[in-house]
Structures are given as C-alpha cells and as structure tokens.
Write an enzyme that holds these catalytic residues in place. Structure first.
Site, PDB file in Angstrom:
ATOM      1  N   LEU A 104      39.192  51.765  27.406  1.00  0.00           N
ATOM      2  CA  LEU A 104      38.047  50.917  27.723  1.00  0.00           C
ATOM      3  C   LEU A 104      38.012  50.719  29.226  1.00  0.00           C
ATOM      4  O   LEU A 104      39.037  50.408  29.841  1.00  0.00           O
ATOM      5  CB  LEU A 104      38.174  49.542  27.047  1.00  0.00           C
ATOM      6  CG  LEU A 104      37.539  49.311  25.679  1.00  0.00           C
ATOM      7  CD1 LEU A 104      37.726  47.861  25.274  1.00  0.00           C
ATOM      8  CD2 LEU A 104      36.074  49.683  25.651  1.00  0.00           C
ATOM      9  N   ASP A 105      36.838  50.874  29.843  1.00  0.00           N
ATOM     10  CA  ASP A 105      36.701  50.649  31.280  1.00  0.00           C
ATOM     11  C   ASP A 105      37.077  49.205  31.620  1.00  0.00           C
ATOM     12  O   ASP A 105      36.900  48.304  30.791  1.00  0.00           O
ATOM     13  CB  ASP A 105      35.259  50.901  31.732  1.00  0.00           C
ATOM     14  CG  ASP A 105      34.843  52.357  31.578  1.00  0.00           C
ATOM     15  OD1 ASP A 105      35.733  53.223  31.578  1.00  0.00           O
ATOM     16  OD2 ASP A 105      33.627  52.616  31.456  1.00  0.00           O
ATOM     17  N   PRO A 106      37.560  48.956  32.843  1.00  0.00           N
ATOM     18  CA  PRO A 106      37.894  47.578  33.232  1.00  0.00           C
ATOM     19  C   PRO A 106      36.735  46.602  33.058  1.00  0.00           C
ATOM     20  O   PRO A 106      36.952  45.438  32.704  1.00  0.00           O
ATOM     21  CB  PRO A 106      38.291  47.723  34.709  1.00  0.00           C
ATOM     22  CG  PRO A 106      38.823  49.112  34.812  1.00  0.00           C
ATOM     23  CD  PRO A 106      37.966  49.928  33.875  1.00  0.00           C
ATOM     24  N   ALA A 133      34.527  46.681  30.774  1.00  0.00           N
ATOM     25  CA  ALA A 133      34.203  46.539  29.357  1.00  0.00           C
ATOM     26  C   ALA A 133      35.193  45.596  28.693  1.00  0.00           C
ATOM     27  O   ALA A 133      36.351  45.503  29.091  1.00  0.00           O
ATOM     28  CB  ALA A 133      34.231  47.895  28.666  1.00  0.00           C
TER      29      ALA A 133
END
Length: 310
Positions: free
Chosen positions: A48-50, A52
């Site tokens: 998961l992107d930071p 997100a």
C-alpha cells in the site's frame, strides 16, 4: 565448525490484518509489527502506498508461505479523484504536470465507467514497482528518467461511482484483480474526460479472503505496549492473529489423520479416501485437527505435499 545462528524472535505464526494509517509505508509497517510481536519472520501481501490507508495483510512465521495465495486475491478500494490536475506520481505527492479548467458532470463519469469494467489494458504509473531492464520504475522516475512502461491486462470486476461531493472531486469503489493500479485509473479517467485527474484519497477495504471486519488499527496494537508483563503483552497481541489456513480458504480442503499429517510433514504422499474427497486438484491444502499441515496437489488417489507446515 561454528554452530548455526539461532533465529532472533519467536516462531509465532498467523495472519495479522492491519489497518495501515496514512503516511506509513508498507515496509515500515511490517518492521513495526515484527518488532511488536517479536516475530522471527514477517512479510506482507500487497504493498500500500504511504498515502493510502486500509488493509495490509501481514504474514508472520509459517504464514509467509501462504503470501502468494493472498497476493493473487481480489481487492476492493475506495478512492477519491480530484479533477483539474494530472500529477507526476498520479497522487498528491507529485508535482503538477497538466492542468485543465474543465470539470466532468456526473453523467460524463457514469458514461465512462463501462469502458473500465472487465478486462482492460492499463499502463502502470511511472512511479511504480514495475521492473524496467532490471530496475524499479520509481527509481528511474526519481532520477528524472521517463521510461516506456508496457501496458498490461488487468481485471476490473466492479467499478462504482459513490458520489460527487462537488465539481472538483468524485468518490469511487473498485473491486479488481492482481496488478491493478488505482492511481492509473484516476490518471486515465482524467485523460478520457479531458479534464485530467489524480488520486487524492485511497483506502483498501478488502483483500481476499479477508474482510474489512478483520482489520486491526495499528494504534490498537501499539497501545498494548503499555502492558508491562511481557508474556501478557505478547498474548494480547497474539489474540489478533488469524490462523494461517484461512488464507487458503479458496482452495479445496482435505482433513487428514495425525498419522497422515506426520507422513505429509516428512514429504510423503498420503492416500485420499472418502466419498467427498476431491478426485484431482492442482492445489489443495490439508489440515489435521484444524491445524494446517501442507499445501499440495491431488491426483491418482493421492495428496502429494509441496509445502509443509510445522
């Protein structure tokens, strides 16, 4: 001869379904969980992107052997697209590359969605983990290189417009298959609508087979640090773990006896009996007394182990 080094930490196993907060990287989250649980091994199933938030399934111990089965599962995201700007990273982190004064109507958006449902061709973002000539695309992008990333087919099972709170934003929910970039959806929506767009909010709520009700906020786990007694603290943490076998619930299941479990753990096949026993399966899992024993294949009346669990 030197003795083999003893692994650090506990041989604790199971899945933790973390509710990752914003501004916390996936690797950082795994390191935090490994430290909290004093676990020997730890890994996650799907970055998961930071920016997100939401579901980050984390495997501890033997559960790391089942990570591929969760990585391949369907995922559900809720996301917000802000219109009028396309950004280098396709989200809030990147600098603006294109702008537009045009804003789509709700009817425009609804008319677009069928084109993004089913099997679609998608070009991953420049800032992504895709490998180009052996290097990650995001590393090349950070060095200022613009690379040609080939398109690939991804599966969009369901795409819903939740609402348009104002002329500048739209909320969506998407159920998609492995390898789908939601940031790329926002980018492509904006281009097709002629107004540009980028992700301004992203939350993952489902990673098959784990539902939203299984998520544990990171803050709840960190709060357990205040328990002074080590054994009591670790027991409170372990209570949040899900049995490793639950990651395999989409596979055929075979219950075996204790004697058969011993044979499987030694790498030997066992005979499959019973009216309801599967006849042939490329992948299945076996349990004894509810405990995961092996993942393997069924054929010619036998279950043959490929991966075994202690």
């Amino acid at each position: 001869m030197s003795k083999p080094r003893k692994p650090k930490g506990r041989p604790v196993s199971g899945w933790l379904i973390l509710d990752k907060p914003v501004d916390f990287g996936s690797t950082e989250a795994v390191s935090k969980i490994k430290w909290l649980f004093n676990a020997q091994k730890c890994g996650h199933a799907g970055t998961l992107d930071p920016l997100a938030s939401g579901m980050l399934p984390i495997a501890l111990g033997d559960a790391t052997k089942t990570v591929p089965y969760v990585m391949d599962g369907r995922k559900v995201y809720e996301f917000t697209v802000t219109w009028g700007e396309e950004r280098l990273t396709d989200d809030l982190e990147g600098e603006t590359t294109h702008t537009s004064e045009k804003r789509p109507t709700e009817e425009d958006i609804l008319a677009l969605l069928p084109r993004y449902t089913g099997t679609i061709s998608q070009v991953p973002p420049q800032f992504s983990a895709i490998k180009i000539a052996g290097e990650r695309a995001y590393d090349l992008a950070r060095d200022g290189e613009v690379v040609e990333i080939p398109s690939r087919e991804v599966e969009i099972h369901r795409l819903t417009l939740i609402g348009c709170p104002d002329a500048h934003t739209a909320h969506f929910e998407v159920e998609c298959g492995k390898g789908t970039y939601v940031r790329a959806l926002a980018r492509d929506f904006g281009r097709d609508l002629g107004c540009f767009g980028h992700i301004s909010g992203l939350r993952r709520t489902f990673v098959a087979p784990f539902g939203e009700d299984r998520m544990v906020p990171l803050a709840d786990l960190v709060a357990l640090e205040k328990i002074e007694d080590r054994e009591e603290r670790l027991a409170a943490l372990d209570a949040h773990l899900i049995d490793t076998a639950e990651a395999l619930s989409n596979l055929p299941h075979l219950a075996v006896t204790d004697d058969q479990a011993h044979r499987l753990r030694m790498g030997n096949p066992v005979i499959v009996r019973g009216r309801d026993a599967p006849l042939a399966e490329p992948e299945a899992y076996a349990t004894a007394r509810g405990r995961l024993v092996a993942i393997g294949e069924i054929g010619q009346g036998e279950f043959r182990p490929k991966r075994v669990f202690g």
